[in-house]
Write a protein that holds these residues in place. Structure first.
Motif, mmCIF file in Angstrom:
data_model
loop_
_atom_site.group_PDB
_atom_site.id
_atom_site.type_symbol
_atom_site.label_atom_id
_atom_site.label_comp_id
_atom_site.label_asym_id
_atom_site.label_seq_id
_atom_site.Cartn_x
_atom_site.Cartn_y
_atom_site.Cartn_z
ATOM 1 N N PHE A 171 106.502 -13.369 20.717
ATOM 2 C CA PHE A 171 107.491 -13.409 19.625
ATOM 3 C C PHE A 171 106.916 -14.107 18.391
ATOM 4 O O PHE A 171 106.653 -15.319 18.429
ATOM 5 C CB PHE A 171 108.749 -14.150 20.085
ATOM 6 C CG PHE A 171 109.527 -13.370 21.104
ATOM 7 C CD1 PHE A 171 110.510 -12.475 20.709
ATOM 8 C CD2 PHE A 171 109.255 -13.504 22.459
ATOM 9 C CE1 PHE A 171 111.222 -11.733 21.649
ATOM 10 C CE2 PHE A 171 109.961 -12.772 23.411
ATOM 11 C CZ PHE A 171 110.946 -11.881 22.996
ATOM 12 N N ILE A 208 107.324 -15.981 15.102
ATOM 13 C CA ILE A 208 108.389 -16.783 14.484
ATOM 14 C C ILE A 208 108.127 -16.811 12.969
ATOM 15 O O ILE A 208 107.037 -17.189 12.536
ATOM 16 C CB ILE A 208 108.383 -18.228 15.051
ATOM 17 C CG1 ILE A 208 108.470 -18.211 16.590
ATOM 18 C CG2 ILE A 208 109.515 -19.054 14.436
ATOM 19 C CD1 ILE A 208 109.736 -17.639 17.200
ATOM 20 N N ALA A 219 110.956 -12.416 15.414
ATOM 21 C CA ALA A 219 112.262 -13.092 15.371
ATOM 22 C C ALA A 219 112.812 -13.030 13.944
ATOM 23 O O ALA A 219 112.053 -13.001 12.974
ATOM 24 C CB ALA A 219 112.109 -14.539 15.813
ATOM 25 N N THR A 248 115.339 -15.155 11.509
ATOM 26 C CA THR A 248 116.038 -16.445 11.492
ATOM 27 C C THR A 248 116.915 -16.634 10.259
ATOM 28 O O THR A 248 117.640 -17.618 10.155
ATOM 29 C CB THR A 248 115.013 -17.593 11.567
ATOM 30 O OG1 THR A 248 114.009 -17.366 10.564
ATOM 31 C CG2 THR A 248 114.339 -17.637 12.938
ATOM 32 N N LYS A 254 114.082 -10.006 17.358
ATOM 33 C CA LYS A 254 114.875 -10.875 18.236
ATOM 34 C C LYS A 254 115.777 -11.804 17.431
ATOM 35 O O LYS A 254 115.368 -12.378 16.428
ATOM 36 C CB LYS A 254 113.956 -11.721 19.123
ATOM 37 C CG LYS A 254 114.734 -12.666 20.038
ATOM 38 C CD LYS A 254 113.814 -13.455 20.957
ATOM 39 C CE LYS A 254 114.607 -14.423 21.820
ATOM 40 N NZ LYS A 254 113.753 -15.258 22.663
ATOM 41 N N PHE A 294 118.312 -15.130 17.791
ATOM 42 C CA PHE A 294 118.714 -16.263 18.624
ATOM 43 C C PHE A 294 120.174 -16.573 18.323
ATOM 44 O O PHE A 294 120.505 -16.982 17.209
ATOM 45 C CB PHE A 294 117.856 -17.496 18.312
ATOM 46 C CG PHE A 294 116.419 -17.385 18.753
ATOM 47 C CD1 PHE A 294 116.027 -17.752 20.038
ATOM 48 C CD2 PHE A 294 115.433 -16.927 17.870
ATOM 49 C CE1 PHE A 294 114.696 -17.659 20.439
ATOM 50 C CE2 PHE A 294 114.109 -16.837 18.265
ATOM 51 C CZ PHE A 294 113.734 -17.199 19.557
#
Ligand code: URP
Ligand code: ZN
Ligand code: ZN
Length: 510
Positions: free
Chosen positions: A117, A119, A148, A150, A173, A175
């Motif tokens: 992943f 980031i 990811a 964010t 992805k 979170f």
């Protein structure tokens, strides 16, 4: 040097059997049972220049070919781990395994590709990717990236296009937990799901209700529960179930496929099961820790012992793992990952006075293939072909790299393992290849051993010895619109036609 850790330490077999760092080696794997996701047969496998050239009985070769006898053993596609975190900054620490040590460990355990992943850096996908491109230069096996997300704005939305159309990334992805750092809200989830759908990229979620987890953490601290058990108590299965259901419903509303990472509880698994029965395209990924461990370790009086089991969502009470195993065997869950995210004891000790500061994560990249075999195949829960499906082929299909990966057939990459079902393995931090000083599977003994790993046509694991080279691993680009997107357009058209024409209303005139 990093390479000398494995290459120059007196592993004689390389020279004696002609193994080199190039992939020009010619190999014949003779007499094994070749296993693919849907069939198995006794056959030979011939490999040249890193590619499988032929799979059939009685292949004859010249003297320049290395011959490996696989009689009585299984010849299978190397494992593909869909979920790892190598060289990641997280919770004030950096994971102890980087792209070399983590991959070396993987190869020793029969995994020949992983998807890590990326980031973002301050929300920027491009900067994040640039950083991961540097980190992964030392790779010794093939790898791909998820990205990811964010934060959300027009720049991120445009960068997602670049990731998919130019950078070989086909999954993003989100979170739903880690409030104050990675956590995103439902509005972002909706916008980003729409974007994923338009790009043919797979949306992935870490499904826990981050606001409620935060509340649970406050509750534990007020009660004076500051040890590792507070981690499990503050984020119970219901919070995983809630977030899983929410993500599924939002993805269903947008009509885009969804992949739920590290399914740890019955609660989450049942949401996935319900969704799949109703026709939604939802993939559930259990991780090996969730399948085979239980939460009792978190109550261990020794802090370091307990802290090494801290990961999110937490490892659950014993019944959950058994239920996840059953769901995997029934096809409710589709593939097994690891969430390999290792911290050593000193890093875990950051949370000695407060479980919220224990870096979250456990090992597994080296152990997954053995533990799934031992737990699922040896117990008779899944067949050998299913084993290949859940450890390799399904991952390749979902991320659109099948049959280059995940298959033993002519034209596929020569990422191959030879597993001896009559041999046994034992797991220990003393002998594993991860840099971590602990192992959550310490002392596990089981049946079925990966005796040979072939990566890109090179024998890298043989006689319990690794021969790996930094820089020999390749980045695997993954194209959008995997099979999960089949039929999405038709479903949209059906939905639109069901709405009928807007109702015409007359306004009263005065
Ligand atoms: O505890 C975990 N799972 N650590 C890695 C980050 C994540 O949530 O996947
Ligand atoms: Zn996660
Ligand atoms: Zn993870």
């Amino acid at each position: 040097s990093e390479s000398s850790q494995f290459c120059d330490a007196g592993f004689g077999y390389g020279e004696s059997c002609g193994v080199s760092s190039s992939s020009s080696t010619k190999l014949l794997i003779k007499g094994g049972t070749v296993v693919n996701a849907h069939e198995m047969e006794v056959a030979d496998v011939y490999v040249e220049d890193g590619i499988i050239v032929a799979v059939r009985p009685n292949i004859k070769v010249g003297d320049d070919v290395i011959v490996l006898d696989a009689t009585g053993k299984f010849v299978m596609p190397g494992g593909i781990d869909p979920h790892t975190h190598l060289d990641m900054e997280f919770m004030g620490s950096g994971t102890i395994d980087d792209f070399f040590s983590g991959q070396a460990a993987a190869l020793a355990g029969g995994t020949t590709m992983h998807i890590d992943f990326v980031i973002p850096v301050n929300g920027s996908l491009l900067s994040g990717l640039e950083a991961y491109e540097k980190k992964s230069k030392k790779s010794c096996m093939d790898y791909g990236f998820h990205m990811a997300i964010t934060k959300w704005d027009e720049v991120v939305s445009k960068e997602m296009e670049i990731m998919v159309n130019e950078k070989g990334i086909n999954s993003f992805k989100f979170f739903m937990a880690y409030k104050g750092s990675f956590m995103i809200n439902d509005e972002l989830l909706l916008q980003a799901f729409k974007k994923c759908k338009s790009l043919g990229a797979l949306a992935m979620v870490h499904a826990e209700n981050g606001d409620a987890v935060y509340e649970g953490q406050r509750r534990m601290i007020e009660l004076g529960i500051t040890g590792p058990e507070g981690h499990a108590l503050s984020r119970p299965p219901v919070l995983e179930g809630e977030a899983t259901a929410r993500a599924i419903k939002l993805a269903g509303f947008v009509n885009t496929p969804l992949y739920v990472v590290h399914v740890m509880s019955i609660d989450a698994m049942e949401e996935i099961s319900r969704a799949r029965k109703s026709g939604l395209k939802v993939i559930g990924e259990p991780v090996v820790s969730g399948l085979v461990l239980n939460d009792s370790w978190l109550w261990d009086p020794d802090f370091i012992t307990a802290a090494k089991y801290v990961m999110s969502p937490p490892i659950r009470a014993a019944g959950h793992g058994k239920a996840l195993q059953a769901a995997l065997s029934m096809g409710t869950l589709q593939l097994v990952g690891t969430d390999h995210c290792t911290f050593n004891s000193t890093q875990k000790a950051l949370g000695i006075d407060d479980f919220q500061k224990i870096p979250n994560g456990v090992n597994g990249i080296e152990e997954r293939m053995h533990l799934v075999w031992d737990t699922m195949v040896e117990s008779g829960q899944i067949s050998v072909t299913d084993y290949v499906r859940v450890t390799s082929t399904e991952c390749a299909r979902i991320f659109n790299i099948y049959p280059r990966k995940g298959a033993i057939r002519a034209g596929s990459d020569a990422d191959i393992i030879i597993l001896n079902p009559n041999s046994s393995f034992e797991i220990s931090a003393k002998s594993h290849h991860s840099r971590s000083d602990t192992n959550v599977y310490e002392g596990w003994r089981g049946k079925g051993k990966v005796e040979v790993t072939i990566s890109g046509g090179r024998v890298v694991w043989l006689n319990d010895e690794l021969k790996v080279f930094p820089g020999s691993g390749k980045y695997v680009e993954m194209r959008p619109f995997s099979y999960l997107f089949n039929g999405i357009g038709k479903a949209d058209a059906k939905y639109l036609s069901s709405l009928k024409a807007p109702v015409k209303r007359f306004r009263a005139t005065t």
